[in-house]
Design a protein around this motif. Structure first.
Motif, short mmCIF file in Angstrom:
data_model
loop_
_atom_site.label_atom_id
_atom_site.label_comp_id
_atom_site.label_asym_id
_atom_site.label_seq_id
_atom_site.Cartn_x
_atom_site.Cartn_y
_atom_site.Cartn_z
N LYS B 80 -7.94 6.30 13.55
CA LYS B 80 -6.64 5.90 13.00
C LYS B 80 -5.62 5.58 14.07
N GLU B 108 -14.34 7.37 0.00
CA GLU B 108 -13.73 6.27 -0.76
C GLU B 108 -12.22 6.24 -0.57
N ALA B 109 -11.64 7.41 -0.30
CA ALA B 109 -10.18 7.48 -0.17
C ALA B 109 -9.69 6.96 1.19
N SER B 110 -10.57 6.95 2.18
CA SER B 110 -10.12 6.54 3.52
C SER B 110 -9.86 5.03 3.56
N ARG B 111 -8.70 4.66 4.13
CA ARG B 111 -8.36 3.23 4.11
C ARG B 111 -9.16 2.43 5.12
N TYR B 112 -9.80 3.11 6.07
CA TYR B 112 -10.56 2.36 7.07
C TYR B 112 -12.02 2.17 6.69
#
Lengths: 358, 136
Positions: B80, B108-112
């Motif tokens: 990040k 699934e929640a991680s934006r990367y």
């Protein structure tokens, strides 16, 4: 003669009562006496007492006040209040705020007091035992969770590596050179299937359920996509009528539909040229009704009653005996219903009803 | 469309899986170069060493979740903090055998993370992801 040592603290400002009490009970219990609430507190700080008896009428701090004061710092000892007939208000206060187990009127009757102390000790023990049991269960539960996590990871990772190797063999064009590869693949897939079903069963058994809106026109095609990955021969016809928002337990609903869809694919007739599965969903305010019907090999009449029992396998199929059992268990958890009709010429139809939880 | 020179980085503590997956990628010719890292730390130090060297940065990272010391999620926490150009170039997909609901949700929640791929890796699935996210 292995009766447990019961430690009793008695607080009263009248010395006579303290001595009379000690004289009556010193053979049965380990007695501690104090002539004021402050003295009583000192004893509590040093001795782990099981039962505390306090007189209501004392200068400075009354019995009820004392019980209120120690409610948070010493919640474990069971409390008995000694009081005269007239103290109705004190009594109400004691019951409502002092968390007392029993009250005894003065002058006390030895037998009555003895029984009360005995019962109070039992209550103490029950409370402590229950707390220990809860701690023990929490520990076991945590261990079980860790165990399940490690099944889903440590045990499965090497298995998936094996399947990866088979994959490479296929890509290199060596798969058909030796029939052992196919056998390794079959065994590995079977083991993976059992691990996955075990996890599904365990997760379903936990009482947690997360209610979210469910869009069947998204869920059903996704599941079909997932399970038809290995076998693209079966044609699906999907008809979804959902105008109302449906709320339900997404995990369990996916387990239920997933198992039924994968069965519908797995138990097709090999000779059938037009393998097909029809899925209809109709949602109203109170429930969703889902029909899954196939033109597959069907279920023998005498087997119909047993298909939802654990490890039921028929001679002709190669199932695990877990899929439909898990379907039924998951439906039980969400108050759903299932019915089945089947024959060996036309195939099988399952009808499921799941309540809309909102 | 696949003739642009491209690099993929595999991060996995399991050497068998590193071998299998690099083999699958080699055979399916989806990338021209494979950077193998046996830990999240190794991956991070590679990225750090090539921070201004766009040529050598991977276009795509396949990241395992369960690894000793630094797991996949901890890797993402450090990732990040990289400068934006690097984050824009190096797309990440998780490649794991996990069935754990918590892991899946977290990934699934991680934006990367653009995609959660499950082991074993199938060339077709990988190709679909690449076609969707990597065509410039």
């Amino acid at each position: 003669m292995n009766a447990p040592t019961v430690r009793v603290l008695y607080i009263d400002d009248e010395e006579n009562n303290l001595h009379a009490f000690k004289a009556s009970f010193r053979r049965q219990y380990e007695i501690y006496i104090a002539n004021s609430a402050a003295e009583g507190l000192k004893i509590l700080q040093n001795v782990s007492v099981h039962v505390v008896i306090a007189d209501q009428k004392m200068p400075q701090t009354t019995g009820v006040e004392f019980f209120k004061n120690i409610a948070e710092t010493y919640p474990d000892p069971v409390r008995i209040l000694l009081t005269g007939y007239t103290d109705i208000e004190a009594l109400a206060d004691a019951i409502n705020h002092g968390d007392i187990y029993r009250y005894i009127t003065k002058p006390w009757n030895d037998l009555e007091l003895h029984n009360s102390i005995k019962n109070a000790y039992d209550a103490y023990k029950t409370k402590i035992d229950l707390r220990n049991k809860i701690a023990e269960l929490e520990k076991t539960n945590n261990e079980l969770n860790r165990f399940i996590y490690s099944i889903s990871h440590e045990l499965r990772a090497p298995l998936v590596s094996t399947l990866g190797i088979v994959n490479v063999v296929k890509l290199e064009g060596l798969f058909d050179e030796n029939e052992y590869w196919r056998l390794i693949e079959t065994c590995s897939n079977k083991l993976d299937y059992y691990i996955q079903k075990t996890l599904q069963y365990y997760k379903n058994n936990k009482n947690i359920s997360e209610i979210t809106p469910i869009d069947f026109s998204k869920v059903v095609p996704e599941l079909i996509e997932l399970y038809s990955y290995v076998d693209k021969e079966t044609n699906f016809h999907v008809d979804i009528k959902q105008e109302e928002t449906f709320y339900g337990d997404a995990f369990r609903i996916e387990v239920i539909l997933g198992n039924l869809i994968s069965n519908a694919i797995a138990y097709q007739k090999e000779s059938e040229e037009n393998k097909k599965v029809n899925i209809t969903v109709s949602v109203n305010r109170s429930s969703a009704e889902i029909t899954i019907s196939d033109n597959g090999m069907g279920i023998l009449n005498e087997h119909l009653e047993k298909i939802f029992t654990q490890f039921f396998k028929s001679k002709t199929n190669h199932g695990s005996g877990l899929g439909l059992f898990i379907v039924k268990e998951a439906l039980n958890k969400i108050d759903g219903k299932i019915s089945v009709s089947s024959d060996t010429t036309d195939g099988t139809t399952f009808i499921i009803t799941i309540p809309n939880v909102k | 469309m696949l003739n642009k020179y491209r690099k993929v980085m595999l991060i996995d503590d399991n050497e068998v899986d590193l071998k299998i997956n690099s083999k699958i990628i080699t055979i399916s010719k989806l990338f021209d170069e494979i950077i193998l890292c046996k830990s999240g730390e190794e991956g991070l130090s590679y990225l750090n060493n090539h921070i201004d060297d766009e040529e050598n940065l991977p276009d795509f990272i396949l990241l395992d979740i369960q690894m000793p010391e630094m797991d996949g999620f901890e890797f993402l926490e450090v990732f990040k903090k990289f400068p934006k150009p690097l984050k824009d170039k190096c797309l990440i997909a998780i490649l794991s055998s996990t069935l754990d609901f918590g892991d899946i949700k977290k990934a699934e929640a991680s934006r990367y993370v653009i995609k959660l791929l499950k082991k074993p890796l199938f060339p077709k699935e990988l190709e679909e992801v690449l076609n969707r996210y990597l065509i410039n």
